[in-house]
Design a protein around this motif. Sequence first.
Motif, mmCIF file in Angstrom:
data_model
loop_
_atom_site.group_PDB
_atom_site.id
_atom_site.type_symbol
_atom_site.label_atom_id
_atom_site.label_comp_id
_atom_site.label_asym_id
_atom_site.label_seq_id
_atom_site.Cartn_x
_atom_site.Cartn_y
_atom_site.Cartn_z
ATOM 1 N N VAL A 97 49.682 -23.898 -47.765
ATOM 2 C CA VAL A 97 49.981 -25.019 -46.869
ATOM 3 C C VAL A 97 49.398 -26.322 -47.403
ATOM 4 N N MET A 98 48.123 -26.297 -47.777
ATOM 5 C CA MET A 98 47.419 -27.527 -48.131
ATOM 6 C C MET A 98 47.624 -27.956 -49.583
ATOM 7 N N ASP A 99 47.839 -27.000 -50.486
ATOM 8 C CA ASP A 99 48.092 -27.333 -51.887
ATOM 9 C C ASP A 99 48.959 -26.239 -52.503
ATOM 10 N N PRO A 100 50.262 -26.296 -52.246
ATOM 11 C CA PRO A 100 51.159 -25.245 -52.718
ATOM 12 C C PRO A 100 51.130 -25.033 -54.238
ATOM 13 N N THR A 101 50.655 -26.020 -55.005
ATOM 14 C CA THR A 101 50.591 -25.843 -56.459
ATOM 15 C C THR A 101 49.531 -24.810 -56.841
ATOM 16 N N LEU A 102 48.571 -24.546 -55.956
ATOM 17 C CA LEU A 102 47.533 -23.551 -56.231
ATOM 18 C C LEU A 102 47.919 -22.160 -55.742
ATOM 19 N N SER A 103 48.969 -22.070 -54.985
ATOM 20 C CA SER A 103 49.350 -20.815 -54.344
ATOM 21 C C SER A 103 50.283 -19.999 -55.221
ATOM 22 N N ASP A 104 50.106 -18.696 -55.165
ATOM 23 C CA ASP A 104 51.037 -17.778 -55.815
ATOM 24 C C ASP A 104 52.196 -17.578 -54.843
ATOM 25 N N GLN A 105 53.314 -18.213 -55.122
ATOM 26 C CA GLN A 105 54.457 -18.180 -54.197
ATOM 27 C C GLN A 105 54.970 -16.765 -53.941
ATOM 28 N N SER A 106 54.700 -15.828 -54.835
ATOM 29 C CA SER A 106 55.179 -14.457 -54.640
ATOM 30 C C SER A 106 54.450 -13.750 -53.510
ATOM 31 N N VAL A 107 53.296 -14.290 -53.067
ATOM 32 C CA VAL A 107 52.566 -13.645 -51.981
ATOM 33 C C VAL A 107 52.713 -14.397 -50.666
ATOM 34 N N SER A 108 53.590 -15.383 -50.632
ATOM 35 C CA SER A 108 53.791 -16.137 -49.404
ATOM 36 C C SER A 108 54.244 -15.192 -48.297
ATOM 37 N N ILE A 109 53.618 -15.308 -47.131
ATOM 38 C CA ILE A 109 53.956 -14.385 -46.051
ATOM 39 C C ILE A 109 54.982 -14.944 -45.081
ATOM 40 N N GLU A 110 55.148 -16.266 -45.070
ATOM 41 C CA GLU A 110 56.108 -16.869 -44.159
ATOM 42 C C GLU A 110 56.194 -18.366 -44.432
ATOM 43 N N ASP A 111 57.004 -19.055 -43.706
ATOM 44 C CA ASP A 111 57.151 -20.506 -43.821
ATOM 45 C C ASP A 111 55.793 -21.179 -43.637
ATOM 46 N N SER A 112 55.472 -22.147 -44.497
ATOM 47 C CA SER A 112 54.146 -22.769 -44.457
ATOM 48 C C SER A 112 53.860 -23.492 -43.141
ATOM 49 N N SER A 113 54.872 -24.045 -42.481
ATOM 50 C CA SER A 113 54.607 -24.698 -41.194
ATOM 51 C C SER A 113 54.189 -23.659 -40.152
ATOM 52 N N ASP A 114 54.735 -22.475 -40.249
ATOM 53 C CA ASP A 114 54.342 -21.394 -39.352
ATOM 54 C C ASP A 114 52.923 -20.923 -39.670
ATOM 55 N N ILE A 115 52.575 -20.872 -40.945
ATOM 56 C CA ILE A 115 51.212 -20.494 -41.338
ATOM 57 C C ILE A 115 50.222 -21.487 -40.748
ATOM 58 N N TYR A 116 50.511 -22.776 -40.884
ATOM 59 C CA TYR A 116 49.593 -23.790 -40.353
ATOM 60 C C TYR A 116 49.433 -23.633 -38.841
ATOM 61 N N ARG A 117 50.513 -23.533 -38.142
ATOM 62 C CA ARG A 117 50.468 -23.426 -36.679
ATOM 63 C C ARG A 117 49.701 -22.189 -36.233
ATOM 64 N N ARG A 118 49.901 -21.076 -36.925
ATOM 65 C CA ARG A 118 49.307 -19.816 -36.491
ATOM 66 C C ARG A 118 47.843 -19.639 -36.883
ATOM 67 N N TYR A 119 47.472 -20.010 -38.091
ATOM 68 C CA TYR A 119 46.160 -19.619 -38.621
ATOM 69 C C TYR A 119 45.155 -20.762 -38.792
ATOM 70 N N HIS A 120 45.607 -21.974 -38.974
ATOM 71 C CA HIS A 120 44.705 -23.096 -39.247
ATOM 72 C C HIS A 120 44.113 -23.645 -37.949
ATOM 73 N N ILE A 121 42.784 -23.752 -37.903
ATOM 74 C CA ILE A 121 42.141 -24.252 -36.686
ATOM 75 C C ILE A 121 41.144 -25.387 -36.966
ATOM 76 N N SER A 122 41.218 -26.005 -38.125
ATOM 77 C CA SER A 122 40.297 -27.109 -38.448
ATOM 78 C C SER A 122 40.446 -28.288 -37.494
ATOM 79 N N HIS A 123 41.630 -28.461 -36.940
ATOM 80 C CA HIS A 123 41.862 -29.597 -36.034
ATOM 81 C C HIS A 123 41.003 -29.524 -34.767
ATOM 82 N N LEU A 124 40.487 -28.347 -34.431
ATOM 83 C CA LEU A 124 39.675 -28.212 -33.216
ATOM 84 C C LEU A 124 38.447 -29.112 -33.250
ATOM 85 N N GLY A 125 37.923 -29.364 -34.428
ATOM 86 C CA GLY A 125 36.730 -30.189 -34.565
ATOM 87 C C GLY A 125 37.008 -31.642 -34.881
ATOM 88 N N MET A 126 38.284 -32.030 -34.793
ATOM 89 C CA MET A 126 38.672 -33.418 -35.068
ATOM 90 C C MET A 126 38.072 -33.877 -36.407
#
Length: 169
Positions: free
Chosen positions: A84-113
Amino acid sequence: MIIGDSTQFAIEYVIQDWVDDIWVFGHFRFWLGGHTVGDWEDSASLRGCVSWIRDFIDTDEQRFAPMLTGKSKEEVFHMLYDSVMDPTLSDQSVSIEDSSDIYRRYHISHLGMSSFNRIGLLLIETPECQWVIWHETGDPNIYEVKLPVGEMQRIGEAFCQWFQKFDNN
């Protein structure tokens, strides 16, 4: 003030400033497995933190994918964060789903503003536990803690209730 158990999960906050009876600024951070997570020197919008935490509590996300089972914290962090944050570092073959869905589901950094601007914070929920994985910019380590099911929501709710009683706006 600290709500929760700092050896497992806690929210620590201090009100610093009221601006025009609208903005409430203060210090904000998480304690995860005895580690402080967040920039304590930052002056975050505590009303913003409450709003995001309330949304986190009220929105039931599916925060688990079977392909994460058996993977290390480093593998999971790179799969869910880098894709999500730097797709150039990611191995695209292990992507589990659409990156916007990954952000919505798993990323929680926004909780701390703004206090979490340098933190990559992920939550994976299984029937057995809440698995929190994080990394701070400039630190080579990736950290993890496993919490009881629903612990983050329980402590988040206590924080929101305290703030609601304290804040009359």
